[in-house]
Design an enzyme around this catalytic site. Sequence first.
Site, PDB file in Angstrom:
ATOM      1  N   LYS A   1      54.635 -74.810 -22.533  1.00  0.00           N
ATOM      2  CA  LYS A   1      54.879 -75.406 -23.850  1.00  0.00           C
ATOM      3  C   LYS A   1      54.505 -74.428 -24.967  1.00  0.00           C
ATOM      4  O   LYS A   1      53.813 -73.433 -24.734  1.00  0.00           O
ATOM      5  CB  LYS A   1      54.046 -76.695 -23.971  1.00  0.00           C
ATOM      6  CG  LYS A   1      54.439 -77.796 -22.988  1.00  0.00           C
ATOM      7  CD  LYS A   1      53.604 -79.047 -23.255  1.00  0.00           C
ATOM      8  CE  LYS A   1      54.006 -80.205 -22.354  1.00  0.00           C
ATOM      9  NZ  LYS A   1      53.299 -81.460 -22.721  1.00  0.00           N
TER      10      LYS A   1
ATOM     11  N   TYR B   1      61.972 -86.581 -22.787  1.00  0.00           N
ATOM     12  CA  TYR B   1      60.864 -87.493 -23.050  1.00  0.00           C
ATOM     13  C   TYR B   1      61.374 -88.890 -23.407  1.00  0.00           C
ATOM     14  O   TYR B   1      60.789 -89.582 -24.251  1.00  0.00           O
ATOM     15  CB  TYR B   1      59.967 -86.937 -24.164  1.00  0.00           C
ATOM     16  CG  TYR B   1      59.059 -85.797 -23.719  1.00  0.00           C
ATOM     17  CD1 TYR B   1      58.435 -85.806 -22.474  1.00  0.00           C
ATOM     18  CD2 TYR B   1      58.792 -84.712 -24.554  1.00  0.00           C
ATOM     19  CE1 TYR B   1      57.601 -84.776 -22.058  1.00  0.00           C
ATOM     20  CE2 TYR B   1      57.948 -83.677 -24.157  1.00  0.00           C
ATOM     21  CZ  TYR B   1      57.354 -83.715 -22.908  1.00  0.00           C
ATOM     22  OH  TYR B   1      56.521 -82.706 -22.505  1.00  0.00           O
TER      23      TYR B   1
ATOM     24  N   PHE C   1      53.529 -91.495 -31.519  1.00  0.00           N
ATOM     25  CA  PHE C   1      53.289 -90.052 -31.589  1.00  0.00           C
ATOM     26  C   PHE C   1      54.537 -89.223 -31.310  1.00  0.00           C
ATOM     27  O   PHE C   1      54.490 -87.996 -31.367  1.00  0.00           O
ATOM     28  CB  PHE C   1      52.165 -89.642 -30.631  1.00  0.00           C
ATOM     29  CG  PHE C   1      52.429 -89.963 -29.183  1.00  0.00           C
ATOM     30  CD1 PHE C   1      53.224 -89.145 -28.392  1.00  0.00           C
ATOM     31  CD2 PHE C   1      51.868 -91.096 -28.605  1.00  0.00           C
ATOM     32  CE1 PHE C   1      53.476 -89.443 -27.065  1.00  0.00           C
ATOM     33  CE2 PHE C   1      52.112 -91.406 -27.273  1.00  0.00           C
ATOM     34  CZ  PHE C   1      52.920 -90.570 -26.500  1.00  0.00           C
TER      35      PHE C   1
ATOM     36  N   ARG D   1      51.636 -80.834  -9.911  1.00  0.00           N
ATOM     37  CA  ARG D   1      50.999 -81.890 -10.729  1.00  0.00           C
ATOM     38  C   ARG D   1      49.478 -81.830 -10.570  1.00  0.00           C
ATOM     39  O   ARG D   1      48.740 -81.976 -11.538  1.00  0.00           O
ATOM     40  CB  ARG D   1      51.501 -83.276 -10.306  1.00  0.00           C
ATOM     41  CG  ARG D   1      52.880 -83.628 -10.817  1.00  0.00           C
ATOM     42  CD  ARG D   1      52.951 -83.841 -12.315  1.00  0.00           C
ATOM     43  NE  ARG D   1      52.428 -85.130 -12.749  1.00  0.00           N
ATOM     44  CZ  ARG D   1      52.616 -85.634 -13.966  1.00  0.00           C
ATOM     45  NH1 ARG D   1      53.321 -84.954 -14.880  1.00  0.00           N
ATOM     46  NH2 ARG D   1      52.110 -86.794 -14.300  1.00  0.00           N
TER      47      ARG D   1
ATOM     48  N   THR E   1      46.881 -85.725 -18.284  1.00  0.00           N
ATOM     49  CA  THR E   1      47.626 -85.464 -19.526  1.00  0.00           C
ATOM     50  C   THR E   1      46.714 -84.993 -20.652  1.00  0.00           C
ATOM     51  O   THR E   1      47.013 -84.018 -21.341  1.00  0.00           O
ATOM     52  CB  THR E   1      48.372 -86.748 -19.954  1.00  0.00           C
ATOM     53  OG1 THR E   1      49.230 -87.170 -18.880  1.00  0.00           O
ATOM     54  CG2 THR E   1      49.203 -86.513 -21.204  1.00  0.00           C
TER      55      THR E   1
ATOM     56  N   ARG F   1      45.283 -77.632 -17.416  1.00  0.00           N
ATOM     57  CA  ARG F   1      44.914 -78.301 -18.665  1.00  0.00           C
ATOM     58  C   ARG F   1      43.392 -78.361 -18.816  1.00  0.00           C
ATOM     59  O   ARG F   1      42.853 -78.168 -19.910  1.00  0.00           O
ATOM     60  CB  ARG F   1      45.515 -79.705 -18.698  1.00  0.00           C
ATOM     61  CG  ARG F   1      47.037 -79.690 -18.900  1.00  0.00           C
ATOM     62  CD  ARG F   1      47.648 -81.042 -18.604  1.00  0.00           C
ATOM     63  NE  ARG F   1      49.057 -81.125 -18.953  1.00  0.00           N
ATOM     64  CZ  ARG F   1      49.849 -82.123 -18.618  1.00  0.00           C
ATOM     65  NH1 ARG F   1      49.369 -83.145 -17.912  1.00  0.00           N
ATOM     66  NH2 ARG F   1      51.126 -82.122 -18.967  1.00  0.00           N
TER      67      ARG F   1
ATOM     68  N   ASN G   1      49.013 -79.630 -24.508  1.00  0.00           N
ATOM     69  CA  ASN G   1      48.400 -79.547 -23.179  1.00  0.00           C
ATOM     70  C   ASN G   1      49.065 -78.508 -22.264  1.00  0.00           C
ATOM     71  O   ASN G   1      49.100 -78.673 -21.049  1.00  0.00           O
ATOM     72  CB  ASN G   1      48.328 -80.938 -22.537  1.00  0.00           C
ATOM     73  CG  ASN G   1      49.691 -81.576 -22.397  1.00  0.00           C
ATOM     74  OD1 ASN G   1      50.700 -80.965 -22.738  1.00  0.00           O
ATOM     75  ND2 ASN G   1      49.730 -82.786 -21.879  1.00  0.00           N
TER      76      ASN G   1
ATOM     77  N   HIS H   1      54.228 -78.651 -18.956  1.00  0.00           N
ATOM     78  CA  HIS H   1      54.884 -79.839 -18.413  1.00  0.00           C
ATOM     79  C   HIS H   1      55.132 -79.579 -16.932  1.00  0.00           C
ATOM     80  O   HIS H   1      55.479 -78.464 -16.546  1.00  0.00           O
ATOM     81  CB  HIS H   1      56.223 -80.101 -19.092  1.00  0.00           C
ATOM     82  CG  HIS H   1      57.086 -81.057 -18.306  1.00  0.00           C
ATOM     83  ND1 HIS H   1      56.929 -82.425 -18.392  1.00  0.00           N
ATOM     84  CD2 HIS H   1      58.054 -80.843 -17.377  1.00  0.00           C
ATOM     85  CE1 HIS H   1      57.783 -83.003 -17.558  1.00  0.00           C
ATOM     86  NE2 HIS H   1      58.475 -82.068 -16.929  1.00  0.00           N
TER      87      HIS H   1
ATOM     88  N   GLU I   1      65.363 -82.835 -13.820  1.00  0.00           N
ATOM     89  CA  GLU I   1      64.838 -81.921 -14.848  1.00  0.00           C
ATOM     90  C   GLU I   1      65.299 -80.485 -14.612  1.00  0.00           C
ATOM     91  O   GLU I   1      65.604 -79.760 -15.562  1.00  0.00           O
ATOM     92  CB  GLU I   1      63.315 -82.029 -14.901  1.00  0.00           C
ATOM     93  CG  GLU I   1      62.861 -83.388 -15.424  1.00  0.00           C
ATOM     94  CD  GLU I   1      61.351 -83.555 -15.487  1.00  0.00           C
ATOM     95  OE1 GLU I   1      60.603 -82.644 -15.055  1.00  0.00           O
ATOM     96  OE2 GLU I   1      60.912 -84.612 -15.979  1.00  0.00           O
TER      97      GLU I   1
HETATM   98  P1  IDP Z   1      52.481 -85.753 -18.550  1.00  0.00           P
HETATM   99  O1  IDP Z   1      52.913 -84.535 -19.348  1.00  0.00           O
HETATM  100  O2  IDP Z   1      51.064 -85.613 -18.052  1.00  0.00           O
HETATM  101  O3  IDP Z   1      53.463 -86.132 -17.475  1.00  0.00           O
HETATM  102  P2  IDP Z   1      53.545 -87.963 -20.165  1.00  0.00           P
HETATM  103  O4  IDP Z   1      52.943 -89.325 -20.263  1.00  0.00           O
HETATM  104  O5  IDP Z   1      54.834 -87.817 -19.429  1.00  0.00           O
HETATM  105  O6  IDP Z   1      52.413 -86.989 -19.571  1.00  0.00           O
HETATM  106  O7  IDP Z   1      53.725 -87.437 -21.644  1.00  0.00           O
HETATM  107  C1  IDP Z   1      54.501 -86.305 -21.930  1.00  0.00           C
HETATM  108  C2  IDP Z   1      53.792 -85.482 -22.987  1.00  0.00           C
HETATM  109  O8  IDP Z   1      53.698 -86.236 -24.199  1.00  0.00           O
HETATM  110  C3  IDP Z   1      52.352 -85.113 -22.659  1.00  0.00           C
HETATM  111  O9  IDP Z   1      52.241 -83.982 -21.802  1.00  0.00           O
HETATM  112  C4  IDP Z   1      51.771 -84.862 -24.016  1.00  0.00           C
HETATM  113  O10 IDP Z   1      52.137 -83.583 -24.524  1.00  0.00           O
HETATM  114  C5  IDP Z   1      52.455 -85.927 -24.851  1.00  0.00           C
HETATM  115  N1  IDP Z   1      51.668 -87.163 -24.925  1.00  0.00           N
HETATM  116  C6  IDP Z   1      51.540 -88.132 -23.985  1.00  0.00           C
HETATM  117  N2  IDP Z   1      50.714 -89.126 -24.399  1.00  0.00           N
HETATM  118  C7  IDP Z   1      50.320 -88.752 -25.648  1.00  0.00           C
HETATM  119  C8  IDP Z   1      49.445 -89.362 -26.622  1.00  0.00           C
HETATM  120  O11 IDP Z   1      48.879 -90.441 -26.423  1.00  0.00           O
HETATM  121  N3  IDP Z   1      49.275 -88.668 -27.799  1.00  0.00           N
HETATM  122  C9  IDP Z   1      49.902 -87.495 -28.065  1.00  0.00           C
HETATM  123  N4  IDP Z   1      50.714 -86.884 -27.176  1.00  0.00           N
HETATM  124  C10 IDP Z   1      50.915 -87.506 -25.979  1.00  0.00           C
HETATM  125 MG    MG Z   2      55.411 -86.822 -17.706  1.00  0.00          MG
END
Ligand code: IDP
Ligand code: MG
Length: 153
Positions: A9, A49, A57, A85, A91, A102, A112, A115, A126
Amino acid sequence: MEQTLVILKPSAISRGLVGDVITRFQRKGLIIAGIKMMQLDEAILREHYAHLVERPFFPTLLKSMMATPVIVMVLAGKDVVSVVRAMTGATNSRVAAPGTIRGDFGMSGQENIVHASDSPENAAIEVARFFLPTEVFGYNPITMPATYAPDEI
Ligand code: IDP
Ligand code: MG
């Protein structure tokens, strides 16, 4: 071999972590099947997404993911989706376990670093979202016999 989609990212690009993160995947024994830099736009991010578009957000996440170009990678290996993963961690980087990408490199839930696809089904979707078939390479590195037992591959 199973494949997964990884995105380095803008947080990884901006903080100079590209080499460190890719080195981790290579040291683990994962095969780089595809890699390129690209600028994401709103259309591809709304698709990628889709599960988050209604979240408050989301506009901030969009901006964050378009802040710089990203590096997209296809990694290959046995059970690579779950392996990557696990290497990625939770996350929220502040909660992610030390030893994960992370957990070791980040301080943010949004910023973070990486992805990683969350299931083999989503990984296939994907990979096709970010790569043309001609950009993904199936090959067996010379290191394979030292990486896997014969019955694992
Ligand atoms: P993941 O990346 O661990 O699979 P997801 O729930 O798929 O998590 O969310 C995708 C991305 O969206 C996260 O990696 C993060 O960058 C962002 N994200 C997820 N939840 C939040 C939040 O509560 N606040 C801000 N950004 C978030
Ligand atoms: Mg995800």
